[in-house]
Design a protein around this motif. Structure first.
Motif, PDB file in Angstrom:
ATOM      1  N   ARG A  79      20.475  95.149  98.382  1.00  0.00           N
ATOM      2  CA  ARG A  79      19.829  94.101  99.176  1.00  0.00           C
ATOM      3  C   ARG A  79      20.235  92.712  98.687  1.00  0.00           C
ATOM      4  N   ASP A 117      19.577  93.033 110.740  1.00  0.00           N
ATOM      5  CA  ASP A 117      18.905  92.324 111.835  1.00  0.00           C
ATOM      6  C   ASP A 117      17.921  91.296 111.290  1.00  0.00           C
ATOM      7  N   GLU A 118      17.200  91.667 110.239  1.00  0.00           N
ATOM      8  CA  GLU A 118      16.246  90.737 109.626  1.00  0.00           C
ATOM      9  C   GLU A 118      16.949  89.488 109.109  1.00  0.00           C
ATOM     10  N   MET A 119      18.197  89.662 108.660  1.00  0.00           N
ATOM     11  CA  MET A 119      18.962  88.526 108.138  1.00  0.00           C
ATOM     12  C   MET A 119      19.815  87.868 109.213  1.00  0.00           C
ATOM     13  N   ASP A 120      19.628  88.302 110.465  1.00  0.00           N
ATOM     14  CA  ASP A 120      20.356  87.734 111.603  1.00  0.00           C
ATOM     15  C   ASP A 120      21.876  87.854 111.410  1.00  0.00           C
ATOM     16  N   SER A 121      22.289  89.028 110.931  1.00  0.00           N
ATOM     17  CA  SER A 121      23.710  89.282 110.698  1.00  0.00           C
ATOM     18  C   SER A 121      24.284  90.188 111.783  1.00  0.00           C
ATOM     19  N   ARG A 174      20.751  98.766 109.327  1.00  0.00           N
ATOM     20  CA  ARG A 174      20.838  97.929 110.525  1.00  0.00           C
ATOM     21  C   ARG A 174      19.599  97.046 110.667  1.00  0.00           C
ATOM     22  N   ASP A 175      18.439  97.603 110.374  1.00  0.00           N
ATOM     23  CA  ASP A 175      17.203  96.805 110.429  1.00  0.00           C
ATOM     24  C   ASP A 175      17.265  95.657 109.422  1.00  0.00           C
ATOM     25  N   PHE A 176      17.809  95.947 108.230  1.00  0.00           N
ATOM     26  CA  PHE A 176      17.905  94.912 107.199  1.00  0.00           C
ATOM     27  C   PHE A 176      18.860  93.802 107.639  1.00  0.00           C
TER      28      PHE A 176
END
Length: 475
Positions: free
Chosen positions: A181, A214-218, A210-212
């Motif tokens: 992370r 998405d959380e970082m707007d990547s 993928r969720d992680f």
């Protein structure tokens, strides 16, 4: 019309390390034709990621040849702890592996720590433990809640922080560690294009990443590494959930019977081609060139096989991180690819499942371009979908010229087989965009005047936008 020029379809990935991370070596790697540079995060720091990605982008701009960046995160690993020097293990000898909660042992058996507290809970007496890439083979003969006792089956020397493989054992490690992370946060900030997820066991591992992201707007695309038995068993669901697959033959060759590795590799390649997902063949492709200037005959055959299977990319690891001949390794890749690709059957990928009408139109464009000869396919995309499908169709001998106006998509198009991406502003007028693309290709010597190109684009008919396949001649 001029005879067709050679066009390399198979992409080349090189891993950065002490042998190649300098500005001078980066310039040479990029100029030599490497498409993607891999950052192995097993021992890398946040600062190294930031500085390295910045250097890659700067050198790319200077050379006017851009490459994608893949961050390969370490993932859930079981490793031994530190030991003094090297421990000599003899056949029949005993060794304990203990977690951090273990009390001192009341006997004289050698005991070494492991970084995974639940190891005793995940294994059973009688199972085999492989240490240090399988060089040390042990069998579990006893266990309690804090330690496992193993009998040595093959002799060797045990050093510090050696990797442990447990073939066929489902371990309860998280798919993303805290280090992963932290590394991803640094990578996203630096602008990585791909994330390679290690030891993928099931599709839910990919969803967690993928969720992680998405959380970082990547928008980074996910490459799942298949390197253990669970990943092989669940390959189809993993492939569907992933953006691409890496056949990570190092650990995979330890986890399964070695003689099955070529069969599993072929099975993974076919499964990826059926789903239209890129597949990378990695590890030990040119291992001898870490210290030797020439490849072995077996390595030449191995790479040739990957090209014949029509993998999207082949990857260098130790050859370009610490090897003495990193640039020579890239040249060997290029030479073998150039030799073998023209010999591969020109039939399109027949196992791919095309679920959308537009995707089926793409198959027609591939057939037309192949029959024209000395042609190419021009496609405009903002998501990358059309270009990825075209690459998956495998139109041998036909370059796929993919134009996009989105920088991240542009770099992500460097992975799929046969796709040559270009970053170009789109006009509000579709016809002007087509003319700009054709002028660009001619100006950069990708095609000649008189060549016929197959163009995939949208056309405005009245108030409706329709998909079209057009035949255009370069002026």
């Amino acid at each position: 019309m001029k005879s067709p020029r050679y066009y390399r379809h198979t992409k080349i990935i090189a891993t950065l390390g002490p042998a190649t991370e300098s500005r001078e070596k980066l310039e040479q790697l990029i100029a030599a034709g490497v498409d993607i540079l891999r950052l192995n995060m097993a021992h890398a720091s946040r600062e190294w990621v930031t500085n390295t990605v910045s250097r890659i982008r700067e050198v790319s701009r200077q050379l006017e040849r851009h490459v994608a960046v893949m961050m390969d995160i370490k993932g859930p690993e079981i490793r031994t702890g530190d030991v003094d020097g090297l421990i000599d293990l003899q056949v029949g000898g005993l060794i304990d592996f203990h977690n951090r909660h273990a009390p001192p042992s009341d006997d004289d058996v050698l005991s070494v720590s492991v970084n995974y507290p639940d190891l005793p809970n995940d294994v059973e007496v009688g199972q085999v433990v492989l240490v240090d890439s399988g060089l040390l083979r042990l069998r579990i003969v006893g266990k309690d809640e804090h330690r496992i006792r193993c009998e040595v089956l093959t002799p060797g020397k045990l050093g510090s922080r050696r990797h442990i493989n447990l073939p066929g054992v489902h371990v309860s490690l998280p798919s993303l560690t805290e280090k992963d992370r932290d590394d991803l946060a640094a990578g996203v900030e630096a602008g990585i294009d791909f994330v390679a997820l290690s030891f993928v066991r099931q599709a839910s591992d990919v969803k967690i990443l993928r969720d992680f992201l998405d959380e970082m707007d990547s928008d980074a695309r996910i490459i799942s590494k298949i390197e253990e038995q669970a990943g092989v068993r669940n390959m189809r669901e993993i492939i569907r959930e992933s953006d691409a697959i890496m056949v990570a033959r190092g650990d995979l060759g330890i986890e399964i019977e070695y003689h099955q590795l070529p069969l599993v590799q072929a099975q993974l390649v076919r499964a990826c081609q059926a789903e239209g997902k890129p597949v990378i063949i990695a590890t030990h492709l040119l291992e001898s060139m870490v210290s030797a200037p020439m490849p072995t005959r077996a390595e030449i055959s191995d790479i040739s096989n990957a090209v014949r299977e029509q993998a999207d990319a082949v990857m260098l690891s130790g050859e370009t991180t610490t090897g003495a001949y990193p640039l020579e390794s890239v040249e060997v890749f290029k030479s073998i690819i150039q030799s073998i690709e023209p010999s591969v059957d020109a039939e399109l990928n027949s196992c791919i499942v095309l679920r959308e009408p537009k995707a089926k139109m793409l198959r027609s464009s591939c057939t037309l371009a192949q029959e024209l000869g000395n042609s190419g396919i021009v496609v405009f995309t903002r998501s990358g979908f059309l270009a990825y499908v075209l690459g998956a169709l495998r139109p041998r001998g036909v370059p796929i010229f993919a134009f996009t106006d989105i920088e991240t998509v542009f770099r992500q198009l460097l992975l799929p087989w046969g796709v040559e991406p270009f970053l170009m502003e789109f006009s509000d007028d579709p016809e002007q965009t087509i003319q700009d693309a054709m002028a660009y290709l001619k100006r950069k010597n990708w095609c000649d005047g008189g060549n016929w190109l197959v163009v995939i684009t949208n056309v405005l008919v009245g108030d409706k936008v329709i998909d079209s396949l057009q035949l255009r001649q370069v002026e």
